[in-house]
Design an enzyme around this catalytic site. Structure first.
Site, PDB file in Angstrom:
ATOM      1  N   ILE A 149     -14.848  -2.970  -1.762  1.00 54.37           N
ATOM      2  CA  ILE A 149     -14.126  -1.384  -1.918  1.00 54.37           C
ATOM      3  C   ILE A 149     -14.588  -1.444  -3.577  1.00 54.37           C
ATOM      4  O   ILE A 149     -15.110  -0.005  -3.328  1.00 54.37           O
ATOM      5  CB  ILE A 149     -12.672  -1.569  -2.134  1.00 54.37           C
ATOM      6  CG1 ILE A 149     -11.764  -2.036  -1.052  1.00 54.37           C
ATOM      7  CG2 ILE A 149     -12.386  -0.721  -2.536  1.00 54.37           C
ATOM      8  CD1 ILE A 149     -10.315  -2.437  -1.081  1.00 54.37           C
ATOM      9  N   SER A 170     -18.663 -13.796 -10.670  1.00 52.10           N
ATOM     10  CA  SER A 170     -20.065 -14.297 -11.032  1.00 52.10           C
ATOM     11  C   SER A 170     -21.376 -12.676 -10.563  1.00 52.10           C
ATOM     12  O   SER A 170     -20.846 -12.047 -10.219  1.00 52.10           O
ATOM     13  CB  SER A 170     -20.649 -15.500 -10.013  1.00 52.10           C
ATOM     14  OG  SER A 170     -20.572 -15.000  -8.365  1.00 52.10           O
ATOM     15  N   ARG A 226      -3.926  -3.875  -8.297  1.00 51.88           N
ATOM     16  CA  ARG A 226      -2.509  -4.178  -7.217  1.00 51.88           C
ATOM     17  C   ARG A 226      -2.215  -3.281  -8.903  1.00 51.88           C
ATOM     18  O   ARG A 226      -2.683  -3.626 -10.637  1.00 51.88           O
ATOM     19  CB  ARG A 226      -2.297  -5.179  -7.682  1.00 51.88           C
ATOM     20  CG  ARG A 226      -3.153  -5.782  -6.151  1.00 51.88           C
ATOM     21  CD  ARG A 226      -1.291  -5.250  -5.201  1.00 51.88           C
ATOM     22  NE  ARG A 226      -1.854  -6.005  -3.520  1.00 51.88           N
ATOM     23  CZ  ARG A 226      -2.097  -5.173  -2.882  1.00 51.88           C
ATOM     24  NH1 ARG A 226      -2.448  -3.922  -2.828  1.00 51.88           N
ATOM     25  NH2 ARG A 226      -2.241  -6.071  -1.790  1.00 51.88           N
ATOM     26  N   GLU A 255       6.427  -2.359  -8.128  1.00 51.56           N
ATOM     27  CA  GLU A 255       6.457  -1.033  -7.368  1.00 51.56           C
ATOM     28  C   GLU A 255       7.728  -1.367  -6.564  1.00 51.56           C
ATOM     29  O   GLU A 255       8.304  -2.503  -5.979  1.00 51.56           O
ATOM     30  CB  GLU A 255       5.300  -0.704  -6.522  1.00 51.56           C
ATOM     31  CG  GLU A 255       3.976  -0.714  -7.019  1.00 51.56           C
ATOM     32  CD  GLU A 255       3.081  -0.744  -5.974  1.00 51.56           C
ATOM     33  OE1 GLU A 255       2.608  -0.652  -5.044  1.00 51.56           O
ATOM     34  OE2 GLU A 255       1.927  -0.788  -6.430  1.00 51.56           O
ATOM     35  N   HIS A 273       1.418   4.414  -4.756  1.00 49.47           N
ATOM     36  CA  HIS A 273       0.200   3.616  -3.644  1.00 49.47           C
ATOM     37  C   HIS A 273       0.003   4.237  -2.431  1.00 49.47           C
ATOM     38  O   HIS A 273       0.050   3.350  -1.470  1.00 49.47           O
ATOM     39  CB  HIS A 273       1.356   2.506  -3.416  1.00 49.47           C
ATOM     40  CG  HIS A 273       0.571   1.380  -3.230  1.00 49.47           C
ATOM     41  ND1 HIS A 273       1.001  -0.318  -3.852  1.00 49.47           N
ATOM     42  CD2 HIS A 273      -0.301   0.741  -2.715  1.00 49.47           C
ATOM     43  CE1 HIS A 273      -0.414  -0.830  -3.235  1.00 49.47           C
ATOM     44  NE2 HIS A 273      -1.113  -1.311  -2.709  1.00 49.47           N
TER      45      HIS A 273
END
Length: 318
Positions: A149, A170, A226, A255, A273
């Site tokens: 994403i 990393s 999140r 939520e 959301h």
């Protein structure tokens, strides 16, 4: 199925399996005592609450948990793996949708699009124009979590001709964006911070008061990851004090409860959301839940097991 899922998922699973809808049971405890020992598969989502040992203990024959969502911090995948239970998620099918939403939320926050919409709807335009907004021009973008994403977000932002940097566990050798060893360093080098990391203990409150201070008074935070990734108390204080310029939030720590202190702030854009919440994408996610369960029971292998399940052997279908 502990909690409701899209109708297409319910119909597809009911056509293939004996599907038990736990939320429809008048006495869930009694149902789990009598039917629980025979349950072999679980279709879960965040509405089901925490899926962990307390439920696994009541489902001793459980073989697979198919989670509706790419994030699976609602499932104790480590405990599941220790019990030989495979956990799957729905990666890939929602990446582009969430990336679209992230960029839209960034533009809405920087250019104050919802605020301008309210200015017009409330009849204030005849009395004077909407105030000039900040701009995306000249901003440096920092992405926290350059997974699938995060990369999709970065590809879109390349078209806006803005410099991009990132932080992750990393450095990725095939990525040309600047890498920063920690989130504070990334925030200090950027004026927009976009969170796209998974939830869970490892990332809880990774964006805290120190990160927000480093982001600075012209900084904007976008969270499509999140809610637990951001220390909401620190964020509210930073927004109220002008420590940062603004925030666009699609997720919250508890939520659907949203901190009341966020609601009146003029420098935030708040969404319920909806990152992957298009009909097309949710249908694709639901189909992957169905396909994972069908593949496990038909072929002995799940399609998209999470990393914690990597060492669980294939199911014997002989």
């Amino acid at each position: 199925m502990p909690a409701p899922m899209p109708a297409s998922v319910i119909a597809a699973l009911a056509a293939r399996f004996d599907l038990h809808r736990l939320w429809e049971q008048p006495d869930a405890d009694a149902f789990l005592r009598t039917v629980g020992p025979h349950i072999r598969g679980l279709a879960a989502n965040t509405l089901a609450g925490r899926i962990d040992g307390s439920l696994f203990d009541r489902l001793p024959a459980l073989e697979i948990v198919a989670n509706f969502g790419v994030g699976y911090d609602n499932v104790d995948a480590a405990d599941a793996a220790a019990r030989g239970i495979v956990v799957t998620n729905t990666p890939g099918v929602l990446d582009e949708e969430v990336a679209d939403l992230a960029v839209g939320l960034l533009l809405a926050t920087v250019r104050q699009i919802p605020q301008a919409d309210r200015h017009l709807r409330e009849g204030r335009w005849p009395a004077g124009p909407f105030p000039l907004s900040p701009t995306l021009r000249g901003r440096r973008i920092g992405i926290v979590g350059l997974g699938a994403i995060g990369k999709a977000v970065a590809r879109r932002l390349e078209g806006f001709d803005v410099p991009i940097a990132y932080h992750g566990r990393s450095r990725q050798p095939d990525v040309r964006y600047d890498y920063h060893e920690n989130v504070v360093a990334l925030a200090a080098a950027c004026d927009v911070l976009i969170a796209v990391v998974p939830g869970g203990a490892a990332t809880r409150h990774m964006i805290d008061a120190d990160v927000l201070a480093a982001l600075g008074p012209d900084g904007i935070l976008i969270n499509v990851a999140r809610g637990s990734v951001v220390d909401e108390t620190a964020l509210i204080a930073a927004l109220q004090a002008g420590t940062i310029l603004g925030a666009g939030l699609d997720v919250f720590e508890h939520e659907p409860d949203v901190p009341a202190a966020l609601l009146p702030l003029p420098n935030v854009v708040l969404l319920p959301h909806i990152g992957s919440a298009s009909q097309r994408t949710r249908e694709a996610m639901g189909q992957l839940v169905v396909d994972n369960l069908a593949a496990w029971f038909n072929d002995g292998r799940a399609i998209t097991p999470v990393p914690e399940s990597a060492n669980i052997p294939a199911r014997s279908t002989g």
